[in-house]
Design a protein around this motif. Structure first.
Motif, mmCIF file in Angstrom:
data_model
loop_
_atom_site.group_PDB
_atom_site.id
_atom_site.type_symbol
_atom_site.label_atom_id
_atom_site.label_comp_id
_atom_site.label_asym_id
_atom_site.label_seq_id
_atom_site.Cartn_x
_atom_site.Cartn_y
_atom_site.Cartn_z
ATOM 1 N N ARG A 68 0.830 -1.207 0.000
ATOM 2 C CA ARG A 68 0.000 0.000 0.000
ATOM 3 C C ARG A 68 0.861 1.252 0.000
ATOM 4 N N ALA A 69 0.277 2.338 -0.446
ATOM 5 C CA ALA A 69 0.986 3.620 -0.473
ATOM 6 C C ALA A 69 1.192 4.129 0.956
ATOM 7 N N PRO A 70 2.210 4.941 1.188
ATOM 8 C CA PRO A 70 2.432 5.491 2.535
ATOM 9 C C PRO A 70 1.251 6.337 2.997
ATOM 10 N N ILE A 71 1.064 6.358 4.306
ATOM 11 C CA ILE A 71 -0.006 7.174 4.889
ATOM 12 C C ILE A 71 0.277 8.651 4.614
ATOM 13 N N ALA A 72 -0.749 9.368 4.184
ATOM 14 C CA ALA A 72 -0.579 10.796 3.907
ATOM 15 C C ALA A 72 -0.521 11.585 5.215
ATOM 16 N N GLY A 73 0.346 12.589 5.255
ATOM 17 C CA GLY A 73 0.451 13.433 6.429
ATOM 18 C C GLY A 73 -0.706 14.420 6.510
ATOM 19 N N PRO A 74 -0.894 15.063 7.648
ATOM 20 C CA PRO A 74 -2.007 16.007 7.819
ATOM 21 C C PRO A 74 -1.767 17.294 7.035
ATOM 22 N N THR A 75 -2.848 17.894 6.616
ATOM 23 C CA THR A 75 -2.755 19.181 5.929
ATOM 24 C C THR A 75 -2.921 20.306 6.947
ATOM 25 N N ALA A 76 -2.312 21.434 6.647
ATOM 26 C CA ALA A 76 -2.392 22.576 7.559
ATOM 27 C C ALA A 76 -3.787 23.203 7.514
ATOM 28 N N ARG A 77 -4.269 23.622 8.654
ATOM 29 C CA ARG A 77 -5.586 24.279 8.725
ATOM 30 C C ARG A 77 -5.434 25.767 8.459
ATOM 31 N N PRO A 109 11.005 -0.078 7.754
ATOM 32 C CA PRO A 109 11.995 -0.956 7.107
ATOM 33 C C PRO A 109 11.372 -2.155 6.407
ATOM 34 N N ARG A 110 10.109 -2.442 6.700
ATOM 35 C CA ARG A 110 9.432 -3.559 6.035
ATOM 36 C C ARG A 110 8.877 -3.163 4.675
ATOM 37 N N ARG A 111 9.004 -1.880 4.329
ATOM 38 C CA ARG A 111 8.502 -1.389 3.043
ATOM 39 C C ARG A 111 9.568 -1.578 1.964
ATOM 40 N N TRP A 112 9.166 -2.160 0.826
ATOM 41 C CA TRP A 112 10.077 -2.311 -0.308
ATOM 42 C C TRP A 112 10.221 -0.978 -1.015
ATOM 43 N N ARG A 113 11.461 -0.611 -1.353
ATOM 44 C CA ARG A 113 11.725 0.684 -1.966
ATOM 45 C C ARG A 113 12.298 0.510 -3.363
ATOM 46 N N TYR A 114 11.976 1.470 -4.221
ATOM 47 C CA TYR A 114 12.421 1.427 -5.614
ATOM 48 C C TYR A 114 13.730 2.178 -5.830
ATOM 49 N N THR A 115 14.270 2.729 -4.765
ATOM 50 C CA THR A 115 15.587 3.372 -4.798
ATOM 51 C C THR A 115 16.325 2.980 -3.532
ATOM 52 N N GLY A 116 17.629 3.207 -3.516
ATOM 53 C CA GLY A 116 18.390 2.945 -2.312
ATOM 54 C C GLY A 116 18.822 1.496 -2.195
ATOM 55 N N ARG A 117 18.426 0.855 -1.128
ATOM 56 C CA ARG A 117 18.886 -0.503 -0.816
ATOM 57 C C ARG A 117 18.164 -1.534 -1.691
ATOM 58 N N ARG A 118 18.787 -1.866 -2.802
ATOM 59 C CA ARG A 118 18.187 -2.821 -3.738
ATOM 60 C C ARG A 118 19.230 -3.899 -4.057
ATOM 61 N N ALA A 144 16.221 -8.251 -1.226
ATOM 62 C CA ALA A 144 15.034 -8.663 -1.978
ATOM 63 C C ALA A 144 14.585 -10.055 -1.553
ATOM 64 N N ALA A 145 15.538 -10.971 -1.340
ATOM 65 C CA ALA A 145 15.195 -12.331 -0.924
ATOM 66 C C ALA A 145 14.492 -12.325 0.430
ATOM 67 N N LEU A 146 14.994 -11.539 1.374
ATOM 68 C CA LEU A 146 14.382 -11.494 2.702
ATOM 69 C C LEU A 146 13.020 -10.806 2.673
ATOM 70 N N GLY A 148 3.381 -6.092 7.823
ATOM 71 C CA GLY A 148 4.053 -5.033 7.091
ATOM 72 C C GLY A 148 3.044 -4.250 6.275
ATOM 73 N N PRO A 149 3.501 -3.230 5.558
ATOM 74 C CA PRO A 149 2.582 -2.392 4.766
ATOM 75 C C PRO A 149 2.153 -3.068 3.458
ATOM 76 N N CYS A 150 1.746 -4.312 3.554
ATOM 77 C CA CYS A 150 1.363 -5.080 2.369
ATOM 78 C C CYS A 150 0.131 -5.911 2.676
#
Length: 251
Positions: free
Chosen positions: A105-114, A148-157, A162-164, A175-177
């Motif tokens: 799933r996509a990351p949780i969106a942060g709050p917007t300013a009032r 850290p349980r989120r798979w990323r498309y940049t950085g640590r690849r 990937a196996a873990l 995890g977020p899946c």
């Protein structure tokens, strides 16, 4: 029966071994390396495989240097190990990318300013409660983004990462899946089995058996057995002749 989880653990556990092996000279006695030099004329299909004799001769040439020269000799690189690592890493990362795209799933969106100019707080207590709520939601959004349980498309690849990550999906770890489907699990299983097989063959840690296309002089099929650090042996299923690297030992 070897499971997908076992294949993925094999890759993660032996990745460092592959790094070490890539800088070491080829080992005599590994399956299909030393014996292949003796049986090359019997198996034309193996011409595209790593040739031990050629690599060993190249390594010896690196030692033919003036003894007055100083400095360390270059470490021989085993190209077939590097090719294995590139192929395995590319396959695992592509698989993780596809599974994450579908199941993560996509990351949780942060709050917007009032806009307090148009919607002012009626009391200071109300403003304090709203500020505390925004801080809490901001913290939750950030924690979810850097999970850290989120798979990323940049950085640590890397292949072991990937196996873990794929292993966690197979074992239904939190995890977020979402829970992966049977088709996704089969896809992971296919990729993991192929990758683990490449790793085991490259490190010579699995028993192997192969039948050569070229037949014996008697017309019988030639089976080659080896792996797991054992000296490879060829056996004719017709006349019973047996070969090792030293030549014919039984006929």
């Amino acid at each position: 029966m070897t499971t997908t989880a076992t294949h993925l653990r094999t890759i993660a556990l032996h990745w460092t071994d592959l790094h070490d092996a890539a800088g070491q000279p080829a080992q005599v006695g590994a399956f299909g390396l030393g014996l292949r030099g003796y049986l090359a004329r019997l198996d034309a299909a193996d011409r595209d495989e790593f040739n031990y004799d050629r690599a060993h001769a190249a390594h010896l040439r690196t030692q033919e240097r003036d003894p007055l020269q100083i400095g360390e000799r270059p470490v021989p690189v085993r190209l077939h190990i590097l090719d294995t690592m590139r192929a395995v890493e590319a396959a695992l990362i592509a698989c993780a990318d596809d599974i994450a795209h579908a199941a993560q799933r996509a990351p949780i969106a942060g709050p917007t300013a009032r806009r307090t100019a148009t919607h002012p707080y009626l009391t200071q207590r109300e403003a304090d409660i709203a500020a505390a709520d925004r801080a809490r939601r901001t913290q939750l959004a950030h924690a979810d983004l850097v999970d850290p349980r989120r798979w990323r498309y940049t950085g640590r690849r890397t292949a072991p990462h990937a196996a873990l990550w794929l292993l966690a999906r197979i074992e239904r770890k939190p995890g977020p899946c979402r829970r992966i489907t049977e088709d996704e699990e089969r896809r992971i299983g296919t990729v993991a089995a192929g990758a683990a097989d490449r790793v085991e063959r490259a490190l010579d840690i699995a028993a192997q058996r192969r039948t050569l296309e070229q037949r014996c002089a008697c017309g019988g099929a030639i089976d080659v057995h080896g792996g797991e650090g054992r000296v490879p042996v060829a056996h004719c299923t017709g006349c019973g002749r047996i070969w090792t690297e030293g030549g014919v030992i039984a006929a």
